[in-house]
Motif scaffolding. Structure first.
Motif, short mmCIF file in Angstrom:
data_model
loop_
_atom_site.label_atom_id
_atom_site.label_comp_id
_atom_site.label_asym_id
_atom_site.label_seq_id
_atom_site.Cartn_x
_atom_site.Cartn_y
_atom_site.Cartn_z
N UNK A 23 -1.75 11.55 -13.81
CA UNK A 23 -2.63 10.38 -13.93
C UNK A 23 -2.85 9.74 -12.56
N UNK A 24 -1.79 9.51 -11.81
CA UNK A 24 -1.93 8.89 -10.48
C UNK A 24 -2.75 9.79 -9.56
N UNK A 25 -2.44 11.08 -9.56
CA UNK A 25 -3.17 12.02 -8.71
C UNK A 25 -4.67 12.02 -9.01
N UNK A 26 -5.01 11.87 -10.27
CA UNK A 26 -6.42 11.92 -10.67
C UNK A 26 -7.23 10.77 -10.08
N UNK A 27 -6.55 9.70 -9.69
CA UNK A 27 -7.25 8.54 -9.15
C UNK A 27 -7.16 8.45 -7.62
N UNK A 28 -6.45 9.37 -6.99
CA UNK A 28 -6.36 9.36 -5.53
C UNK A 28 -7.65 9.92 -4.94
N UNK A 29 -8.16 9.24 -3.93
CA UNK A 29 -9.39 9.69 -3.27
C UNK A 29 -9.09 10.86 -2.33
N UNK A 30 -10.14 11.55 -1.96
CA UNK A 30 -9.99 12.72 -1.10
C UNK A 30 -9.41 12.36 0.26
N UNK A 31 -9.61 11.13 0.71
CA UNK A 31 -9.08 10.72 2.01
C UNK A 31 -7.64 10.21 1.93
N UNK A 32 -7.03 10.26 0.73
CA UNK A 32 -5.64 9.84 0.57
C UNK A 32 -5.46 8.47 -0.02
N UNK A 33 -6.51 7.66 -0.05
CA UNK A 33 -6.41 6.30 -0.60
C UNK A 33 -6.15 6.34 -2.09
N UNK A 34 -5.35 5.39 -2.57
CA UNK A 34 -5.06 5.31 -4.01
C UNK A 34 -5.48 3.92 -4.51
N UNK A 60 4.81 15.37 -2.84
CA UNK A 60 5.08 14.87 -1.50
C UNK A 60 3.86 14.94 -0.59
N UNK A 61 3.09 15.99 -0.70
CA UNK A 61 1.90 16.09 0.16
C UNK A 61 0.88 15.01 -0.17
N UNK A 62 0.72 14.71 -1.45
CA UNK A 62 -0.20 13.64 -1.84
C UNK A 62 0.29 12.29 -1.34
N UNK A 63 1.60 12.07 -1.40
CA UNK A 63 2.17 10.82 -0.88
C UNK A 63 1.94 10.72 0.62
N UNK A 64 2.15 11.83 1.33
CA UNK A 64 1.92 11.80 2.77
C UNK A 64 0.45 11.54 3.10
N UNK A 65 -0.45 12.06 2.28
CA UNK A 65 -1.87 11.77 2.49
C UNK A 65 -2.14 10.27 2.34
N UNK A 66 -1.45 9.64 1.40
CA UNK A 66 -1.60 8.19 1.22
C UNK A 66 -1.09 7.43 2.44
N UNK A 67 0.06 7.85 2.97
CA UNK A 67 0.61 7.17 4.15
C UNK A 67 -0.24 7.42 5.38
N UNK A 68 -0.81 8.62 5.49
CA UNK A 68 -1.71 8.90 6.60
C UNK A 68 -2.94 7.99 6.53
N UNK A 69 -3.43 7.77 5.32
CA UNK A 69 -4.56 6.84 5.16
C UNK A 69 -4.18 5.44 5.65
N UNK A 70 -2.99 4.99 5.30
CA UNK A 70 -2.54 3.67 5.76
C UNK A 70 -2.50 3.60 7.28
N UNK A 71 -1.97 4.62 7.91
CA UNK A 71 -1.87 4.61 9.36
C UNK A 71 -3.26 4.59 10.01
N UNK A 72 -4.18 5.37 9.45
CA UNK A 72 -5.53 5.44 10.03
C UNK A 72 -6.29 4.14 9.89
N UNK A 73 -6.03 3.40 8.86
CA UNK A 73 -6.84 2.21 8.56
C UNK A 73 -6.18 0.92 9.01
N UNK A 74 -5.01 0.98 9.62
CA UNK A 74 -4.33 -0.23 10.09
C UNK A 74 -5.12 -0.88 11.21
N UNK A 75 -5.27 -2.19 11.15
CA UNK A 75 -5.96 -2.93 12.20
C UNK A 75 -5.09 -3.01 13.45
#
Length: 351
Positions: A23-34, A60-75
């Motif tokens: 269910x969680x995976x189904x809502x994750x965007x291609x860029x890693x955002x959830x 784990x790879x999906x979680x890392x994609x989420x964290x990579x999104x956070x790092x990329x979008x940090x101000x």
């Protein structure tokens, strides 16, 4: 060796929890955002919570994609906007607690996987985030709850947000220790924040009708032992609805799966596992077996689901709660084992 499957006997099977991960995976965007759900809002705290749920379930790879999104979008100042939709910022203010939560997520990933490489990769992101948060600490020790779009800190703190941020700062200090980084200023600031939470309630805006203000000082590690048990017992009847879960606010008949799951983790942190499992069992009425997700809440007086939405972070909170009471993964003690008060008591004993 294959890790044991997450399950809770007579409450949730491994197959059901696998469905929750899907269910969680189904809502994750291609860029890693959830986001909360496809097309819905995204905030930096709930995004991390969902990533922690994925980590717990082995994605784990999906979680890392989420964290990579956070790092990329940090101000540049270390923050994230409070709300966005499909990459468009819809609320440019920054919530201090939300910005701190990246440290909890990355420390949790390390506890589950044993990866120190991930700690190194995201240390600059965490360092900037915690520095941003602590720049908003007020004279009483509390954190300004948010910084406006034009970067002015609010003139008040929230007990829930400060308690959650305290836990994130504690996790950030754990990461710093593993990496050989020294942040004595963070340690002093965390001590002042903990003291405000425990000793100076007047520092915080009154949100006492909300259950989160009740249990978050325990969940975030400001309270432990007899003090924590007494705090939860004092308002138990006010917030816990036997057979249904935990009210969001004390004056409405609305129980929510996420608040209930967080109380489960707070109870686990002080050894009240039996009560924790009972609450986890009670909230399964909010589960949707078709999707594997959970409805946000249930209005007891009307016997009705409300609102009619299933969010990624609600599902993740249930996953984290099951892990906490079963001790299945290395991250099961993320809230139980990392409390500033325990460190302070050890320091007092040594002095």
């Amino acid at each position: 060796m294959t890790p044991p499957a997450l399950q809770l006997d007579d409450v949730l099977s491994a197959e059901q929890l696998t469905g929750t991960g899907e269910f969680i995976l189904a809502h994750q965007s291609e860029d890693g955002a959830i986001p909360w759900f496809r097309g819905g809002q995204l905030d930096p705290w709930d995004h991390i919570e969902a990533a922690m749920g994925l980590t717990t379930l082995g994605h784990h790879e999906a979680a890392l994609a989420a964290y990579a999104w956070s790092a990329r979008t940090q101000a540049a100042d270390g923050s994230w906007p409070m709300e966005q939709r499909d990459g468009v910022v819809t609320e440019a203010a920054s919530d201090t607690n939300q910005c701190a939560y990246i440290a909890t997520g990355i420390w949790h990933y390390h506890l589950v996987t044993g990866s120190t490489q991930v700690l190194r990769r995201y240390w600059p992101t965490i360092d900037r985030a915690i520095a941003f948060v602590l720049r908003q600490q007020r004279p009483g020790g509390e954190l300004a709850w948010a910084v406006s779009a034009d970067r002015r800190p609010d003139d008040y703190g929230l007990r829930t947000g400060s308690a959650s941020a305290l836990h994130s700062i504690t996790c950030a200090l754990e990461i710093a220790s593993v990496l050989g980084e020294s942040r004595p200023g963070w340690e002093r600031a965390a001590g002042r924040l903990r003291d405000a939470l425990v000793e100076r309630p007047e520092c915080f805006s009154d949100r006492s009708r909300y259950s989160m203000d009740w249990y978050y000082p325990v969940l975030g590690g400001a309270l432990r032992g007899l003090e924590a048990g007494s705090a939860l017992a004092d308002r138990w009847a006010e917030f816990v609805w036997p057979g249904y879960g935990v009210r969001c606010v004390n004056d409405h008949p609305w129980v929510t799966a996420a608040e209930s799951s967080e109380l489960v983790m707070a109870l686990d942190a002080i050894g009240e596992t039996s009560s924790a499992i009972t609450i986890l069992s009670d909230i399964q009425r909010m589960r949707d077996e078709t999707t594997g997700g959970y409805w946000t809440g249930y209005v007891v007086d009307d016997s009705a689901i409300w609102p009619e939405e299933q969010t990624t972070w609600t599902a993740a909170s249930v996953v984290l709660a099951v892990d906490a009471v079963t001790g299945t993964t290395g991250g099961s003690g993320i809230f139980r084992d990392y409390a500033l008060i325990e460190e302070r008591e050890a320091d007092d004993a040594a002095s």
